[in-house]
Design an enzyme around this catalytic site. Structure first.
Site, PDB file in Angstrom:
ATOM      1  N   GLU A   1       0.897  -1.069  -0.023  1.00  0.00           N
ATOM      2  CA  GLU A   1       0.051  -0.021  -0.053  1.00  0.00           C
ATOM      3  C   GLU A   1       0.848   1.242   0.041  1.00  0.00           C
ATOM      4  O   GLU A   1       1.939   1.063   0.573  1.00  0.00           O
ATOM      5  CB  GLU A   1      -0.979   0.110   1.145  1.00  0.00           C
ATOM      6  CG  GLU A   1      -1.900  -1.146   1.208  1.00  0.00           C
ATOM      7  CD  GLU A   1      -2.844  -0.966   2.376  1.00  0.00           C
ATOM      8  OE1 GLU A   1      -3.930  -1.746   2.333  1.00  0.00           O
ATOM      9  OE2 GLU A   1      -2.733  -0.270   3.176  1.00  0.00           O
TER      10      GLU A   1
ATOM     11  N   CYS B   1       3.451   8.592   0.855  1.00  0.00           N
ATOM     12  CA  CYS B   1       4.195   7.689   1.762  1.00  0.00           C
ATOM     13  C   CYS B   1       4.381   6.149   0.874  1.00  0.00           C
ATOM     14  O   CYS B   1       3.209   5.659   0.661  1.00  0.00           O
ATOM     15  CB  CYS B   1       3.295   7.510   3.242  1.00  0.00           C
ATOM     16  SG  CYS B   1       4.080   6.195   4.337  1.00  0.00           S
TER      17      CYS B   1
ATOM     18  N   CYS C   1       7.513  -7.192   6.525  1.00  0.00           N
ATOM     19  CA  CYS C   1       8.793  -6.547   7.041  1.00  0.00           C
ATOM     20  C   CYS C   1       9.237  -7.565   8.139  1.00  0.00           C
ATOM     21  O   CYS C   1       8.558  -8.460   8.815  1.00  0.00           O
ATOM     22  CB  CYS C   1       8.333  -5.336   8.236  1.00  0.00           C
ATOM     23  SG  CYS C   1       9.909  -4.451   8.644  1.00  0.00           S
TER      24      CYS C   1
ATOM     25  N   CYS D   1       8.666  -4.963  15.109  1.00  0.00           N
ATOM     26  CA  CYS D   1       8.354  -4.087  15.967  1.00  0.00           C
ATOM     27  C   CYS D   1       7.002  -4.310  16.791  1.00  0.00           C
ATOM     28  O   CYS D   1       6.171  -4.486  15.727  1.00  0.00           O
ATOM     29  CB  CYS D   1       8.301  -2.543  15.571  1.00  0.00           C
ATOM     30  SG  CYS D   1       9.926  -1.974  14.938  1.00  0.00           S
TER      31      CYS D   1
ATOM     32  N   CYS E   1       3.697  -2.344  15.708  1.00  0.00           N
ATOM     33  CA  CYS E   1       3.355  -1.897  14.256  1.00  0.00           C
ATOM     34  C   CYS E   1       2.750  -2.938  13.476  1.00  0.00           C
ATOM     35  O   CYS E   1       3.166  -4.236  13.804  1.00  0.00           O
ATOM     36  CB  CYS E   1       4.850  -1.919  13.682  1.00  0.00           C
ATOM     37  SG  CYS E   1       4.825  -1.311  11.871  1.00  0.00           S
TER      38      CYS E   1
ATOM     39  N   GLY F   1       7.541  -1.999   5.515  1.00  0.00           N
ATOM     40  CA  GLY F   1       9.024  -2.321   5.398  1.00  0.00           C
ATOM     41  C   GLY F   1       9.912  -1.601   5.846  1.00  0.00           C
ATOM     42  O   GLY F   1       9.929  -0.393   6.210  1.00  0.00           O
ATOM     43  N   GLU F   2      11.366  -1.993   5.845  1.00  0.00           N
ATOM     44  CA  GLU F   2      12.246  -1.461   6.377  1.00  0.00           C
ATOM     45  C   GLU F   2      13.428  -1.033   5.138  1.00  0.00           C
ATOM     46  O   GLU F   2      14.099  -1.961   4.684  1.00  0.00           O
ATOM     47  CB  GLU F   2      13.153  -2.109   7.406  1.00  0.00           C
ATOM     48  CG  GLU F   2      14.639  -1.667   7.630  1.00  0.00           C
ATOM     49  CD  GLU F   2      14.551  -0.192   8.214  1.00  0.00           C
ATOM     50  OE1 GLU F   2      13.821   0.308   8.975  1.00  0.00           O
ATOM     51  OE2 GLU F   2      15.755   0.401   7.631  1.00  0.00           O
TER      52      GLU F   2
ATOM     53  N   SER G   1      13.017   6.845   6.345  1.00  0.00           N
ATOM     54  CA  SER G   1      12.562   6.401   7.950  1.00  0.00           C
ATOM     55  C   SER G   1      13.344   4.905   8.046  1.00  0.00           C
ATOM     56  O   SER G   1      13.085   4.019   7.506  1.00  0.00           O
ATOM     57  CB  SER G   1      11.392   6.524   8.108  1.00  0.00           C
ATOM     58  OG  SER G   1      11.122   6.259   9.456  1.00  0.00           O
TER      59      SER G   1
ATOM     60  N   LEU H   1      13.282   5.743  16.986  1.00  0.00           N
ATOM     61  CA  LEU H   1      14.049   5.777  18.218  1.00  0.00           C
ATOM     62  C   LEU H   1      12.864   5.140  19.129  1.00  0.00           C
ATOM     63  O   LEU H   1      13.299   4.126  19.521  1.00  0.00           O
ATOM     64  CB  LEU H   1      14.273   7.030  18.783  1.00  0.00           C
ATOM     65  CG  LEU H   1      15.475   7.042  19.445  1.00  0.00           C
ATOM     66  CD1 LEU H   1      16.778   6.253  19.361  1.00  0.00           C
ATOM     67  CD2 LEU H   1      16.003   8.489  20.366  1.00  0.00           C
ATOM     68  N   HIS H   2      11.765   5.594  19.521  1.00  0.00           N
ATOM     69  CA  HIS H   2      10.583   5.360  20.153  1.00  0.00           C
ATOM     70  C   HIS H   2      11.255   4.838  21.703  1.00  0.00           C
ATOM     71  O   HIS H   2      10.273   4.198  22.367  1.00  0.00           O
ATOM     72  CB  HIS H   2      10.184   4.044  19.764  1.00  0.00           C
ATOM     73  CG  HIS H   2       9.748   4.272  18.097  1.00  0.00           C
ATOM     74  ND1 HIS H   2       9.176   5.649  17.757  1.00  0.00           N
ATOM     75  CD2 HIS H   2       9.310   3.323  17.083  1.00  0.00           C
ATOM     76  CE1 HIS H   2       8.700   5.529  16.456  1.00  0.00           C
ATOM     77  NE2 HIS H   2       9.010   4.087  16.214  1.00  0.00           N
TER      78      HIS H   2
ATOM     79  N   ASN I   1      -1.498   5.211  16.620  1.00  0.00           N
ATOM     80  CA  ASN I   1      -2.467   4.887  15.725  1.00  0.00           C
ATOM     81  C   ASN I   1      -2.882   3.393  16.218  1.00  0.00           C
ATOM     82  O   ASN I   1      -2.501   2.681  15.842  1.00  0.00           O
ATOM     83  CB  ASN I   1      -2.422   4.938  14.184  1.00  0.00           C
ATOM     84  CG  ASN I   1      -2.295   6.652  13.820  1.00  0.00           C
ATOM     85  OD1 ASN I   1      -3.195   7.535  13.817  1.00  0.00           O
ATOM     86  ND2 ASN I   1      -1.062   6.592  13.101  1.00  0.00           N
TER      87      ASN I   1
ATOM     88  N   CYS J   1       0.288   5.399   9.650  1.00  0.00           N
ATOM     89  CA  CYS J   1       1.569   4.696   9.647  1.00  0.00           C
ATOM     90  C   CYS J   1       1.534   3.390  10.290  1.00  0.00           C
ATOM     91  O   CYS J   1       0.876   3.058  11.272  1.00  0.00           O
ATOM     92  CB  CYS J   1       2.667   5.563  10.046  1.00  0.00           C
ATOM     93  SG  CYS J   1       2.574   6.422  11.527  1.00  0.00           S
TER      94      CYS J   1
HETATM   95  N1  SAH Z   1      10.620   0.471   9.052  1.00  0.00           N
HETATM   96  C1  SAH Z   1      10.796   1.850   8.886  1.00  0.00           C
HETATM   97  C2  SAH Z   1       9.796   2.887   8.290  1.00  0.00           C
HETATM   98  C3  SAH Z   1       8.402   2.564   8.152  1.00  0.00           C
HETATM   99  S1  SAH Z   1       7.378   2.709   9.725  1.00  0.00           S
HETATM  100  C4  SAH Z   1      11.080   2.701  10.293  1.00  0.00           C
HETATM  101  O1  SAH Z   1      11.019   1.664  11.252  1.00  0.00           O
HETATM  102  O2  SAH Z   1      11.162   3.902  10.479  1.00  0.00           O
HETATM  103  C5  SAH Z   1       7.065   4.536   9.752  1.00  0.00           C
HETATM  104  C6  SAH Z   1       7.003   4.875  11.364  1.00  0.00           C
HETATM  105  O3  SAH Z   1       5.730   4.577  11.771  1.00  0.00           O
HETATM  106  C7  SAH Z   1       7.898   4.192  12.160  1.00  0.00           C
HETATM  107  O4  SAH Z   1       8.459   5.378  12.959  1.00  0.00           O
HETATM  108  C8  SAH Z   1       7.379   3.283  12.992  1.00  0.00           C
HETATM  109  O5  SAH Z   1       7.685   2.925  14.247  1.00  0.00           O
HETATM  110  C9  SAH Z   1       5.903   4.202  13.117  1.00  0.00           C
HETATM  111  N2  SAH Z   1       4.753   3.261  13.413  1.00  0.00           N
HETATM  112  C10 SAH Z   1       4.493   2.013  13.029  1.00  0.00           C
HETATM  113  N3  SAH Z   1       3.124   1.571  13.502  1.00  0.00           N
HETATM  114  C11 SAH Z   1       2.675   2.773  13.917  1.00  0.00           C
HETATM  115  C12 SAH Z   1       1.219   3.178  14.573  1.00  0.00           C
HETATM  116  N4  SAH Z   1       0.428   2.146  14.856  1.00  0.00           N
HETATM  117  N5  SAH Z   1       1.220   4.303  14.844  1.00  0.00           N
HETATM  118  C13 SAH Z   1       2.050   5.247  14.992  1.00  0.00           C
HETATM  119  N6  SAH Z   1       3.218   5.259  14.250  1.00  0.00           N
HETATM  120  C14 SAH Z   1       3.396   3.843  13.755  1.00  0.00           C
END
Ligand code: SAH
Length: 338
Positions: A86, A100, A107, A111, A114, A157-158, A189, A213-214, A288, A331
């Site tokens: 998507e 985006c 992936c 995480c 995610c 994906g990464e 990202s 980073l998170h 989200n 996202c």
């Molecule tokens: N793999 C890459 C890019 C994809 S995700 C990365 O990890 O950066 C893009 C961003 O959305 C990342 O920061 C990810 O951690 C965040 N993300 C994933 N799921 C989410 C959600 N449910 N709500 C908000 N952000 C989210």
């Protein structure tokens, strides 16, 4: 669409003149004509050759999902092997039209918060499949005289686990005879793939880097992002310092707010001390909601408090505006439903 050079090669190998490729690119990218048969400057035999061997699109839309306010449009694409990915168009009030894009099918980073991480990894996308996501929306906007001016690699994906195709796709997007998107309007990202960041700092110093980073410590990060066991925080931060030294560019640190996991005042102070003095911006992301159990987003009050701690410690902060929640386009929620 493939690179102009590939198109030229295909033509010359088949006894046609290379400049036909430039005509195709002009018709496609400047005039928005996405069918060889409608490219009036092309002779019939060139149309036939390209139609058979160089399809304009490597991906095909199978479902469209527009938000009620029209600001976001999420498209589900089918690839030649029937995989699904998507991409989302986000139209911001300030004139930014951002796509985006996904860089992989599924992936492997896993995480915990995610939605893509809950899908298994299928394969890398080709550069063409990545760039075509942008081309698709660009052709839609072309009809109303608008254009895509920003691209973020924040879909499924990464990107740094698909480094070569990712870099080719950036070159395709930047190509002045193709989509002509400025380097500084492209953001990649990553969850923190150190070798990728190092390479990127040398090869794409004008393209923006965002790091998911998170968490302010390995303890929390290990819990929600398994990749941090391979690339621990001290090494990641050292790599970020090097990145800034090399590129003189600011890094964006994404920080998704997860209730009871990484959102306390203490966490904010830890983050502030981790980032003190660094050329960076923290982009706080309201979570989200997904169907993942045990993960909830922090409330507004928590988010504000967290933000204020960072601000009072002289860390630049923005809170991400979240678009497209009503279509699950936010996202990390891409393509999970099929
Ligand atoms: N793999 C890459 C890019 C994809 S995700 C990365 O990890 O950066 C893009 C961003 O959305 C990342 O920061 C990810 O951690 C965040 N993300 C994933 N799921 C989410 C959600 N449910 N709500 C908000 N952000 C989210």
């Amino acid at each position: 669409m493939k690179f102009l050079s590939d198109l030229r090669l295909k033509l010359t190998k088949n006894g046609f003149q290379a400049y036909r490729a430039n005509q195709v690119f002009k018709d496609l990218f400047k005039k928005g004509i996405d069918d060889y048969n409608e490219m009036t400057t092309l002779p019939a035999d060139v149309k036939e050759l390209l139609g058979k061997n160089m399809p304009i699109f490597s991906i095909h839309p199978v479902q469209e999902n527009k938000s009620s306010d029209g600001a976001t449009n999420k498209i589900l694409f089918k690839l030649s092997d029937d995989s699904l990915i998507e991409a989302v168009l986000m139209k911001f009030n300030d004139g930014r039209n951002t796509v985006c894009v996904s860089s992989q099918v599924g992936c492997a980073m896993n995480c915990k918060f995610c939605a893509t991480g809950t899908l298994s990894f299928t394969r890398n996308l080709t550069y063409e499949e990545i760039a075509d996501q942008v081309l698709y929306f660009s052709l839609i906007l072309n009809k109303t005289g608008e254009r895509i001016n920003h691209v973020v690699y924040m879909g499924m994906g990464e990107p740094f686990m698909n480094y070569d195709e990712m870099s080719k796709s950036i070159n395709m997007l930047r190509d002045s005879v193709a989509l002509n998107i400025g380097s500084r309007n492209i953001t990649v990202s990553t969850c923190g793939i150190i070798p990728g960041i190092k390479k990127f700092s040398k090869e794409f110093d004008q393209v923006n880097l965002a790091i998911s980073l998170h968490a302010p410590s390995d303890e929390i990060r290990n819990e929600i992002m398994p990749i941090s066991k391979k690339y621990p925080l001290d090494q990641l931060m050292k790599t970020c310092e090097d990145y800034i030294q090399t590129t003189h560019r600011r890094i964006t640190f994404e920080y998704v707010m997860l209730a009871g996991i990484n959102d306390s005042e203490k966490n904010a102070y830890e983050l502030a001390s981790l980032l003190r003095g660094m050329l960076c911006l923290v982009n706080i992301i309201p979570y989200n909601e997904t169907s993942i159990k045990n993960i909830k987003g922090s409330d507004k009050k928590k988010i504000n408090k967290f933000k204020n701690v960072l601000l009072s410690n002289h860390i630049q902060v923005t809170v991400r505006v979240s678009l497209g929640q009503d279509i699950n386009a936010a996202c990390g929620q891409l393509a999970g439903k099929k």
